[in-house]
Design a protein around this motif. Sequence first.
Motif, short mmCIF file in Angstrom:
data_model
loop_
_atom_site.label_atom_id
_atom_site.label_comp_id
_atom_site.label_asym_id
_atom_site.label_seq_id
_atom_site.Cartn_x
_atom_site.Cartn_y
_atom_site.Cartn_z
N SER A 109 53.88 6.46 70.75
CA SER A 109 54.50 7.72 70.31
C SER A 109 54.69 7.66 68.80
O SER A 109 54.55 6.59 68.19
CB SER A 109 55.87 7.93 70.99
N GLY A 110 55.08 8.79 68.24
CA GLY A 110 55.41 8.81 66.82
C GLY A 110 56.67 8.01 66.55
O GLY A 110 56.82 7.40 65.50
N THR A 111 57.57 8.03 67.52
CA THR A 111 58.81 7.25 67.39
C THR A 111 58.48 5.76 67.33
O THR A 111 58.97 5.02 66.47
CB THR A 111 59.74 7.55 68.59
N PHE A 147 63.26 15.39 62.16
CA PHE A 147 63.54 15.13 63.56
C PHE A 147 64.31 13.81 63.67
O PHE A 147 64.12 12.91 62.86
CB PHE A 147 62.20 15.06 64.32
N ALA A 165 64.07 11.16 65.23
CA ALA A 165 63.38 9.87 65.36
C ALA A 165 63.37 9.08 64.04
O ALA A 165 63.47 7.85 64.06
CB ALA A 165 61.94 10.08 65.84
N THR A 166 63.27 9.77 62.92
CA THR A 166 63.15 9.08 61.63
C THR A 166 64.40 8.22 61.38
O THR A 166 64.30 7.01 61.15
CB THR A 166 62.96 10.09 60.47
N VAL A 186 59.45 11.88 54.78
CA VAL A 186 58.84 12.60 55.90
C VAL A 186 58.00 13.73 55.32
O VAL A 186 58.45 14.43 54.41
CB VAL A 186 59.92 13.19 56.84
N ASP A 207 56.48 9.04 57.14
CA ASP A 207 56.59 9.63 58.48
C ASP A 207 55.70 10.87 58.47
O ASP A 207 56.11 11.94 58.01
CB ASP A 207 58.04 9.97 58.81
N ALA A 211 54.36 12.37 61.08
CA ALA A 211 54.27 12.92 62.44
C ALA A 211 53.80 14.37 62.43
O ALA A 211 53.15 14.83 63.36
CB ALA A 211 55.62 12.82 63.15
N GLN A 212 54.13 15.11 61.34
CA GLN A 212 53.78 16.53 61.31
C GLN A 212 52.64 16.84 60.36
O GLN A 212 52.29 18.00 60.17
CB GLN A 212 55.03 17.34 60.91
N SER A 250 52.32 11.06 64.91
CA SER A 250 52.61 11.34 66.31
C SER A 250 51.49 12.19 66.90
O SER A 250 50.95 13.07 66.23
CB SER A 250 53.92 12.13 66.40
N PHE A 296 52.18 13.80 69.83
CA PHE A 296 52.91 14.68 70.76
C PHE A 296 52.06 15.94 70.95
O PHE A 296 51.43 16.42 70.00
CB PHE A 296 54.28 15.00 70.15
N LYS A 350 51.67 18.66 68.30
CA LYS A 350 51.39 18.27 66.91
C LYS A 350 49.99 18.74 66.52
O LYS A 350 49.15 19.02 67.38
CB LYS A 350 51.48 16.75 66.78
N GLY A 369 51.93 9.82 72.30
CA GLY A 369 50.99 8.94 71.59
C GLY A 369 51.31 8.97 70.12
O GLY A 369 52.03 9.85 69.63
N TYR A 371 65.14 22.18 61.70
CA TYR A 371 66.04 21.65 62.71
C TYR A 371 67.41 22.22 62.43
O TYR A 371 67.78 22.34 61.26
CB TYR A 371 66.05 20.12 62.67
#
Length: 507
Positions: A199-201, A226, A228-229, A271, A297, A299-300, A321, A323, A326, A334, A451
Amino acid sequence: MNILLDTRFAIRLIAGEAVPIWDQVVEHVLAMQSKVWLYAGAVGALQQGVASILEAQGVAHPETAARARIKTFAEDKHWLAALSGEGDVWDTVDPVGEQLLRAVARFDGKCVIITLDESLLSRGGDRVMTPDAYCTLPVRAGVPFINLAVQQDAVRADLERRLHRVLGHGAYINGPEVDLLETMLAQYVGVQHCIGVSSGTDALLVAMMALEIGAGDEVITTPFTFIATGEMIAFLGAKPVFVDIDPKTYNLDPAQIENAITPKTKAIVPVSLYGQCADMDTINAIACKHGLPVIEDAAQSFGALYKDRKSCGLSMVGATSFFPSKPLGAYGDGGAVFTNDDALAKLMREIREHGQDRRYHHPRIGLNGRLDALQAAVLLAKLPIFDQERCDRVRVGNRYKQALRDIEGVTLPYVAPENTSVYAQFTLQVPDRQVFVDALTQAGIPTAVHYPVPLHLQPAFGGLGLKEGTFPVAESAAEHVVSLPMHPYMTDDDQEQIIDAVRAVYS
Ligand SMILES: Cc1ncc(COP(=O)(O)O)c(C=O)c1O
């Protein structure tokens, strides 16, 4: 509502036999933004059925003519794979109908069989309809936030072939798909090493473990991300040290980083939010001056460019990530980490697999953080269309910007000149968010807030003792941001509907 054509019905259509209101069915399918499926297990029956009608009509070379007609008819339809459970249909008087009933059950009520066959109609309940009944179904109102179904249509054949290959070889863990994907992603990003993770996490966790971040350490990051960071920093016993964001890009403000560095600082984790990279060169320069590693990070932002270089390859480690929603998404969890550092890559490989350097030999503590072969197969099927999707996201983003640019009080996404964005989100700032969200919901337009609470105000980080007002830019963003539907397959009509709804709020 999608439709699956009863093979006997399809045969009559293809052979040119008049079928009442077929044109209306086609129109209704379009209005519903749905699709028409043909059952792939029925090609023999289709070929035979069409050819025998053509022969009776006196068409020359009926077999050849049937093949040509079926090919043309199928061009704007979708082939529905036959599954093994749909072969054992011999206890029924109507094996063809039984196959279709079993196949349509896979859609969870989102597809009906269209037929004129009385017996199938009486046996199938609400899974079967006449063309007339289908045309009376209400057309869906509203638009989706993302549309993974259309993307699936674009890759279906390759996707199914790859998934079935995994089922065939059975190497579900560390299978050949994972190796191939890692090679292709490393090439795509332009770095030496890619390591697939779960995962991204876990990508963040594996990177931080490899850099030996732990109790007593501080890690500088953004509060506007998010969970997770910050979560992975805290999970390792280290302290997240938040630094406020740039008001235009929403990414870590490099000008504020140096003030936050102390002798305990162990790393910086910017991020790349909403799809555009943080100012990585400036952050790297600060990190270099203080001998600190930088973990992006990403992820996005997978696929985004910063000064013509790809996200994930801009610092010591890039963590992304997969997800499903994404920009490059799997069909489950993943992620991946990227680096040019050979030693770090070796460490991260070991950590993602229980810290082992060879089977049952564990020099260090690690975790079960592997990407599985089925997810890798999904990603391999999606990778060839990723760059086109990236361009389409930009096209959709630019269209929003053009159409919404003159609304007073609404702040559009700002993409810095050195960046391209993959628009993981298309995020506005609006004065009164609840009014905006309610109006769009009323108009059938979904929205999301990425967020609503910055990390320093989350109860989980209450122990840090950070009060409201500590990071005014992040707090203001959290109060005003709202994301519109964004995906590369958005139709002009859908986007028009969204734009009209947004404009109506301020008219
Ligand atoms: C910025 C950021 N970091 C990390 C993650 C975690 O990724 P995953 O959900 O794959 O664990 C996400 C996912 O939403 C994210 O947006």
